[in-house]
Design an enzyme around this catalytic site. Structure first.
Site, PDB file in Angstrom:
ATOM      1  N   PRO A   1      -3.556   0.266  19.046  1.00  0.00           N
ATOM      2  CA  PRO A   1      -3.315  -0.234  17.687  1.00  0.00           C
ATOM      3  C   PRO A   1      -3.480   0.806  16.575  1.00  0.00           C
ATOM      4  O   PRO A   1      -3.164   0.517  15.421  1.00  0.00           O
ATOM      5  CB  PRO A   1      -4.357  -1.354  17.536  1.00  0.00           C
TER       6      PRO A   1
ATOM      7  N   TYR B   1      -9.037   5.134   8.016  1.00  0.00           N
ATOM      8  CA  TYR B   1      -9.159   5.494   9.438  1.00  0.00           C
ATOM      9  C   TYR B   1     -10.221   6.576   9.535  1.00  0.00           C
ATOM     10  O   TYR B   1     -10.097   7.629   8.910  1.00  0.00           O
ATOM     11  CB  TYR B   1      -7.827   6.031   9.977  1.00  0.00           C
TER      12      TYR B   1
ATOM     13  N   LYS C   1       1.620  -0.043  15.170  1.00  0.00           N
ATOM     14  CA  LYS C   1       3.046  -0.059  15.535  1.00  0.00           C
ATOM     15  C   LYS C   1       3.491  -1.249  16.381  1.00  0.00           C
ATOM     16  O   LYS C   1       4.691  -1.506  16.501  1.00  0.00           O
ATOM     17  CB  LYS C   1       3.395   1.226  16.313  1.00  0.00           C
TER      18      LYS C   1
ATOM     19  N   TYR D   1       4.032   6.793   9.961  1.00  0.00           N
ATOM     20  CA  TYR D   1       3.241   5.605   9.628  1.00  0.00           C
ATOM     21  C   TYR D   1       4.118   4.528   8.967  1.00  0.00           C
ATOM     22  O   TYR D   1       3.981   3.341   9.275  1.00  0.00           O
ATOM     23  CB  TYR D   1       2.058   5.975   8.717  1.00  0.00           C
TER      24      TYR D   1
ATOM     25  N   HIS E   1       0.840  -1.197   0.000  1.00  0.00           N
ATOM     26  CA  HIS E   1       0.000   0.000   0.000  1.00  0.00           C
ATOM     27  C   HIS E   1       0.874   1.246   0.000  1.00  0.00           C
ATOM     28  O   HIS E   1       1.741   1.399   0.848  1.00  0.00           O
ATOM     29  CB  HIS E   1      -0.894   0.025   1.240  1.00  0.00           C
TER      30      HIS E   1
HETATM   31  P1  RFL Z   1       3.000 -11.816  21.638  1.00  0.00           P
HETATM   32  O1  RFL Z   1       2.493 -11.887  20.259  1.00  0.00           O
HETATM   33  O2  RFL Z   1       2.036 -11.495  22.727  1.00  0.00           O
HETATM   34  O3  RFL Z   1       3.729 -13.194  21.953  1.00  0.00           O
HETATM   35  C1  RFL Z   1       4.167 -13.537  23.262  1.00  0.00           C
HETATM   36  C2  RFL Z   1       4.214 -15.049  23.377  1.00  0.00           C
HETATM   37  O4  RFL Z   1       4.703 -15.399  24.679  1.00  0.00           O
HETATM   38  C3  RFL Z   1       3.923 -16.462  25.206  1.00  0.00           C
HETATM   39  N1  RFL Z   1       4.010 -16.445  26.680  1.00  0.00           N
HETATM   40  C4  RFL Z   1       4.731 -17.322  27.402  1.00  0.00           C
HETATM   41  N2  RFL Z   1       5.530 -18.346  27.043  1.00  0.00           N
HETATM   42  C5  RFL Z   1       6.121 -19.050  28.034  1.00  0.00           C
HETATM   43  N3  RFL Z   1       5.942 -18.793  29.362  1.00  0.00           N
HETATM   44  C6  RFL Z   1       5.158 -17.756  29.762  1.00  0.00           C
HETATM   45  N4  RFL Z   1       5.002 -17.499  31.059  1.00  0.00           N
HETATM   46  C7  RFL Z   1       4.515 -16.976  28.768  1.00  0.00           C
HETATM   47  N5  RFL Z   1       3.686 -15.911  28.800  1.00  0.00           N
HETATM   48  C8  RFL Z   1       3.391 -15.610  27.542  1.00  0.00           C
HETATM   49  C9  RFL Z   1       2.527 -16.180  24.678  1.00  0.00           C
HETATM   50  O5  RFL Z   1       1.711 -17.357  24.663  1.00  0.00           O
HETATM   51  C10 RFL Z   1       2.829 -15.669  23.260  1.00  0.00           C
HETATM   52  O6  RFL Z   1       2.850 -16.711  22.307  1.00  0.00           O
HETATM   53  O7  RFL Z   1       4.183 -10.743  21.791  1.00  0.00           O
HETATM   54  P2  RFL Z   1       5.313 -10.251  20.718  1.00  0.00           P
HETATM   55  O8  RFL Z   1       6.018 -11.420  20.096  1.00  0.00           O
HETATM   56  O9  RFL Z   1       6.073  -9.204  21.422  1.00  0.00           O
HETATM   57  O10 RFL Z   1       4.489  -9.587  19.517  1.00  0.00           O
HETATM   58  C11 RFL Z   1       3.761  -8.395  19.692  1.00  0.00           C
HETATM   59  C12 RFL Z   1       2.579  -8.329  18.729  1.00  0.00           C
HETATM   60  O11 RFL Z   1       1.838  -9.527  18.838  1.00  0.00           O
HETATM   61  C13 RFL Z   1       1.668  -7.123  19.033  1.00  0.00           C
HETATM   62  O12 RFL Z   1       2.446  -5.972  19.303  1.00  0.00           O
HETATM   63  C14 RFL Z   1       0.746  -6.790  17.846  1.00  0.00           C
HETATM   64  O13 RFL Z   1      -0.162  -7.832  17.619  1.00  0.00           O
HETATM   65  C15 RFL Z   1       0.001  -5.487  18.116  1.00  0.00           C
HETATM   66  N6  RFL Z   1      -0.969  -5.146  17.055  1.00  0.00           N
HETATM   67  C16 RFL Z   1      -0.560  -4.571  15.861  1.00  0.00           C
HETATM   68  N7  RFL Z   1       0.751  -4.335  15.630  1.00  0.00           N
HETATM   69  C17 RFL Z   1       1.174  -3.833  14.426  1.00  0.00           C
HETATM   70  O14 RFL Z   1       2.379  -3.604  14.250  1.00  0.00           O
HETATM   71  N8  RFL Z   1       0.299  -3.540  13.400  1.00  0.00           N
HETATM   72  C18 RFL Z   1      -1.027  -3.748  13.550  1.00  0.00           C
HETATM   73  O15 RFL Z   1      -1.766  -3.530  12.586  1.00  0.00           O
HETATM   74  C19 RFL Z   1      -1.513  -4.244  14.826  1.00  0.00           C
HETATM   75  N9  RFL Z   1      -2.819  -4.468  15.021  1.00  0.00           N
HETATM   76  C20 RFL Z   1      -2.341  -5.386  17.243  1.00  0.00           C
HETATM   77  C21 RFL Z   1      -3.245  -5.035  16.193  1.00  0.00           C
HETATM   78  C22 RFL Z   1      -2.813  -5.984  18.420  1.00  0.00           C
HETATM   79  C23 RFL Z   1      -4.169  -6.206  18.577  1.00  0.00           C
HETATM   80  N10 RFL Z   1      -4.568  -6.842  19.791  1.00  0.00           N
HETATM   81  C24 RFL Z   1      -5.573  -7.797  19.905  1.00  0.00           C
HETATM   82  C25 RFL Z   1      -3.777  -6.656  21.016  1.00  0.00           C
HETATM   83  C26 RFL Z   1      -4.592  -5.243  16.346  1.00  0.00           C
HETATM   84  C27 RFL Z   1      -5.079  -5.804  17.539  1.00  0.00           C
HETATM   85  C28 RFL Z   1      -6.571  -5.971  17.648  1.00  0.00           C
HETATM   86  C1  PHB Z   2      -5.429  -4.617  11.173  1.00  0.00           C
HETATM   87  O1  PHB Z   2      -5.586  -4.854   9.954  1.00  0.00           O
HETATM   88  O2  PHB Z   2      -5.669  -5.471  12.044  1.00  0.00           O
HETATM   89  C2  PHB Z   2      -4.982  -3.268  11.591  1.00  0.00           C
HETATM   90  C3  PHB Z   2      -4.582  -2.353  10.627  1.00  0.00           C
HETATM   91  C4  PHB Z   2      -4.173  -1.079  11.009  1.00  0.00           C
HETATM   92  C5  PHB Z   2      -4.179  -0.734  12.341  1.00  0.00           C
HETATM   93  C6  PHB Z   2      -4.557  -1.658  13.315  1.00  0.00           C
HETATM   94  C7  PHB Z   2      -4.973  -2.937  12.935  1.00  0.00           C
HETATM   95  O3  PHB Z   2      -3.794   0.515  12.690  1.00  0.00           O
END
Ligand code: RFL
Ligand code: PHB
Length: 395
Positions: free
Chosen positions: A296, A204, A300, A388, A75
């Site tokens: 979110p 957005y 980032k 971004y 994109h």
């Molecule tokens: P994770 O993905 O939470 O993975 C951590 C892992 O550690 C395990 N764990 C353990 N293992 C052993 N012993 C323990 N005691 C443990 N405790 C936990 C867990 O089971 C898990 O498998 O962390 P990590 O690797 O730092 O990754 C971070 C990302 O997952 C997170 O920042 C993103 O998903 C955030 N996020 C977004 N980030 C973006 O860059 N772009 C996006 O568009 C974006 N959209 C989002 C998001 C997060 C969302 N939610 C639900 C929080 C959209 C949403 C809705």
């Molecule tokens: C997503 O596609 O899950 C998504 C995209 C952009 C955002 C957050 C989540 O800023």
């Protein structure tokens, strides 16, 4: 008690842990990942979707970029919707040619897991009672139980990649941590559906009823979000109620074009800004959500996890291959400089686009003025675009 030995013990098989493991493996550094859940559970978490160029480059460096380049959507812009109309910010034009790649966290995790399995690297899923020991000494270790048996993993370093609720940050004495936190008074209700996205790029939306986001995973799979109350329960939101609310927040032409269908996933996420400082305690390094959370809105979270891993893999490579401690000493400081700027951007973008409970008429007018300024000023558009697509890792 079974004893094992590795160079880097990685806690957590999320994107941070898996990417670190792959980069270290390619540099010849031995590592073991301990993950609390099973692989299917990790793969079922629907989360991020937007990758910065820096994250794309790291996945290439880890040797797992092929499918992302084939299937990911590049994109070159994003759209802002307010006052009943859409306005495009050209990321490409404003940043000298940068873009973002739409590729789900689920797919990226699947690619990393596949590469790890293909290289026969050790990942212990369903590792329970993980506990960190002696990370303030030169001989740290991690104990855990697996299949009912007790194990100890001796190592040189521990990488805490276990997310916000993990054990790594919780193992650090409270007095050694400074914690900064803001919890927002609303959440995001997200729906995944097997429907074509309403537009080619992300939209957005700022609306008096609340924020909305139109995103996607592919040309046939959409991801939509609406700002919701923290009291809301997913079960209270029927698919029809979700689609009606989304339509009500979009401009008329977009609402008209929206193709709806049954949800294949629906969940509510709270919004939080959080940073724990420092990110290193002796031989323990925190990376990703274990150290920081962003709302979110700026997309980032996953990208920050990737940039932490960039610094951490370099620190370990410096240590083992160059016999230098410089990367280790500077890890926390280098990460936090970038983390705080992403925290700032995510907080600002959230504040600009969401409806805050108790918000007065003047607050809505000020948001509208800032949005109008933003889409009509080259300088303001450039600031948004630069953040971004992601700030540089080595400035
Ligand atoms: P994770 O993905 O939470 O993975 C951590 C892992 O550690 C395990 N764990 C353990 N293992 C052993 N012993 C323990 N005691 C443990 N405790 C936990 C867990 O089971 C898990 O498998 O962390 P990590 O690797 O730092 O990754 C971070 C990302 O997952 C997170 O920042 C993103 O998903 C955030 N996020 C977004 N980030 C973006 O860059 N772009 C996006 O568009 C974006 N959209 C989002 C998001 C997060 C969302 N939610 C639900 C929080 C959209 C949403 C809705
Ligand atoms: C997503 O596609 O899950 C998504 C995209 C952009 C955002 C957050 C989540 O800023």
């Amino acid at each position: 008690m079974a004893e094992h030995r590795t160079q880097v013990a990685i806690i957590g098989a999320g994107p941070a842990g898996l990417l670190l493991g792959q980069l270290l493996h390619r540099a010849g550094i031995a590592n073991v990942i301990l993950e609390r859940q099973d692989g299917a559970y990790v793969l079922n978490r629907i989360r991020a979707g937007v990758l910065e160029p820096i994250t794309v480059d790291l996945l290439d460096a880890a040797g797992v970029g092929q499918r992302m380049h084939r299937e990911g959507l590049v994109h070159t812009g994003i759209e802002l919707c307010f006052g009943g109309a859409r306005h495009r910010i050209d990321l490409h034009q404003s940043t000298g040619g940068k873009d973002v790649t739409i590729y789900g966290q689920t797919e990226l995790t699947r690619d990393l897991m596949g590469a790890r399995a293909a290289a026969s690297l050790s990942t212990i899923y369903q590792a329970h009672d993980v506990a960190l020991h002696d990370f303030d000494s030169a001989t740290p270790s991690v104990s855990y139980t697996h299949d009912g048996q007790q194990h100890v993993l001796r190592c040189d370093f521990i990488a805490g990649c276990d997310g916000f609720h993990g054990v790594s940050r919780a193992s650090v004495p409270q007095a050694a941590l400074s914690v900064y936190e803001k919890v927002y008074p609303f959440g995001w209700l997200g729906v995944l559906s097997e429907t074509p996205p309403v537009a080619h790029e992300l939209i957005y939306t700022n609306h008096a009823r609340g924020f909305a986001l139109c995103s996607m995973r592919s040309n046939t799979r959409s991801r939509y979000y609406v700002q919701c109350s923290l009291q809301d329960k997913v079960e209270q939101w029927s698919d029809d109620a979700f689609w009606d609310e989304l339509r009500a927040r979009l401009d008329p032409a977009t609402a008209e074009a929206l193709i709806t269908g049954p949800s294949i996933e629906k969940s509510i996420a709270p919004l939080r800004s959080f940073v724990a400082e420092p990110m290193r305690f002796g031989q323990l390094f925190l990376a990703g959500d274990a150290a920081h959370i962003v709302p979110p809105t700026g997309a980032k979270g996953l990208n920050l996890a990737a940039s932490d891993v960039h610094y951490l893999s370099r620190a370990f490579i410096d240590y083992y291959l160059e016999k230098s401690n410089a990367g280790i000493r500077h890890y926390s400081e280098a990460c936090l400089r970038r983390v705080w700027k992403a925290e700032r951007f995510s907080w600002w973008f959230t504040s600009l686009t969401h409806h805050f409970p108790g918000q007065g008429a003047i607050d809505a007018k000020l948001q509208a003025a800032e949005l109008d300024y933003l889409v009509h000023s080259d300088a303001a558009r450039s600031v948004v675009a630069e953040n971004y697509v992601g700030l540089p890792v080595d400035d």
